[in-house]
Design a protein around this motif. Sequence first.
Motif, PDB file in Angstrom:
ATOM      1  N   ALA A 135      32.427  27.912  12.926  1.00 20.45           N
ATOM      2  CA  ALA A 135      32.756  26.619  13.518  1.00 20.45           C
ATOM      3  C   ALA A 135      34.242  26.549  13.886  1.00 20.45           C
ATOM      4  CB  ALA A 135      32.396  25.491  12.562  1.00 20.45           C
ATOM      5  N   TYR A 153      37.734  21.023  15.257  1.00 15.69           N
ATOM      6  CA  TYR A 153      36.848  21.472  14.180  1.00 15.69           C
ATOM      7  C   TYR A 153      36.250  20.288  13.431  1.00 15.69           C
ATOM      8  CZ  TYR A 153      35.322  23.332   9.702  1.00 15.69           C
ATOM      9  OH  TYR A 153      34.577  23.615   8.583  1.00 15.69           O
ATOM     10  N   GLU A 181      32.402  19.697  12.874  1.00 17.61           N
ATOM     11  CA  GLU A 181      31.933  19.672  11.494  1.00 17.61           C
ATOM     12  C   GLU A 181      31.168  18.387  11.183  1.00 17.61           C
ATOM     13  OE1 GLU A 181      33.871  20.365   7.109  1.00 17.61           O
ATOM     14  OE2 GLU A 181      34.822  18.934   8.457  1.00 17.61           O
ATOM     15  N   LYS A 214      27.473  18.559   9.901  1.00 18.29           N
ATOM     16  CA  LYS A 214      27.276  18.081   8.532  1.00 18.29           C
ATOM     17  C   LYS A 214      26.152  17.047   8.479  1.00 18.29           C
ATOM     18  CE  LYS A 214      30.012  16.212   4.645  1.00 18.29           C
ATOM     19  NZ  LYS A 214      29.378  14.895   4.418  1.00 18.29           N
ATOM     20  N   ASP A 225      30.161  27.708   7.519  1.00 15.71           N
ATOM     21  CA  ASP A 225      31.087  27.497   6.414  1.00 15.71           C
ATOM     22  C   ASP A 225      30.343  27.113   5.134  1.00 15.71           C
ATOM     23  OD1 ASP A 225      33.171  28.117   8.071  1.00 15.71           O
ATOM     24  OD2 ASP A 225      33.822  26.045   8.374  1.00 15.71           O
ATOM     25  N   LEU A 282      29.005  23.532   4.299  1.00 13.69           N
ATOM     26  CA  LEU A 282      27.904  23.142   5.175  1.00 13.69           C
ATOM     27  C   LEU A 282      26.623  23.889   4.807  1.00 13.69           C
ATOM     28  CD1 LEU A 282      29.819  23.113   8.588  1.00 13.69           C
ATOM     29  CD2 LEU A 282      29.147  21.129   7.213  1.00 13.69           C
TER      30      LEU A 282
END
Length: 219
Positions: free
Chosen positions: A49, A70, A74, A78, A112, A115
């Motif tokens: 990401a 980002y 995210e 998320k 990540d 996540l």
Amino acid sequence: MRLQSAIFDMDGTLLDSMHIWRDIGPRMLRARGIQPAPDLGERLKVMTARQGAAYCKETYLLPDTVDEVYAQIEAQVKGFYENEAEVKPGVKNLLSLLKMEGVWMYVATATDRHLAESALRHAGIRDYFRGIVTSAETGVGKDASPEIYERAMRRLQSNKKDTVIFEDALHAIRTAKAAGFRVAAVYDPSAEEDQEEIRSLADYYFRSFEELFETETLN
């Protein structure tokens, strides 16, 4: 398919989630009045990401910092992982069987860690795995290095002969095979155009995990 350990990709392999990564960059740019390149989704799917955020900022001259881009990506991912992510058909049956047979399992993902943890827990499969390793933690993507698989294998205290990697993406399968791993390729619509090469490279190929139960034994 003899194995004592298994390493699973997450998006597109365990989870029906590749669409979120293909769409998120183009959707973010269109919201800003910017028309993304037709192949942007393909480019972003091999990146983390943060790498994708940096690529969008540089390529489309966004005024935001990489951290700000980002954060936007995210937030959308998320929300999807925490509320919508679901396993692909047959996944829970396979994981249950492997666990029952004493197979140790790990997740190796470009997503990540925080996540990935959210996604696996929402989908109800986090506890099947002994751990997670991410591309951000290895510092290199699956397209460039097998380090993510090597690291997972070491943590599983296994070796390439006894390990099978489950993947859906061509770039990852190429890397794993070049490093000497056995690969079980699982079909995902996001890689439709790559299926011929994926079939030729993989040691095992399944249109779904349900098909695996119909055609293969695991020991």
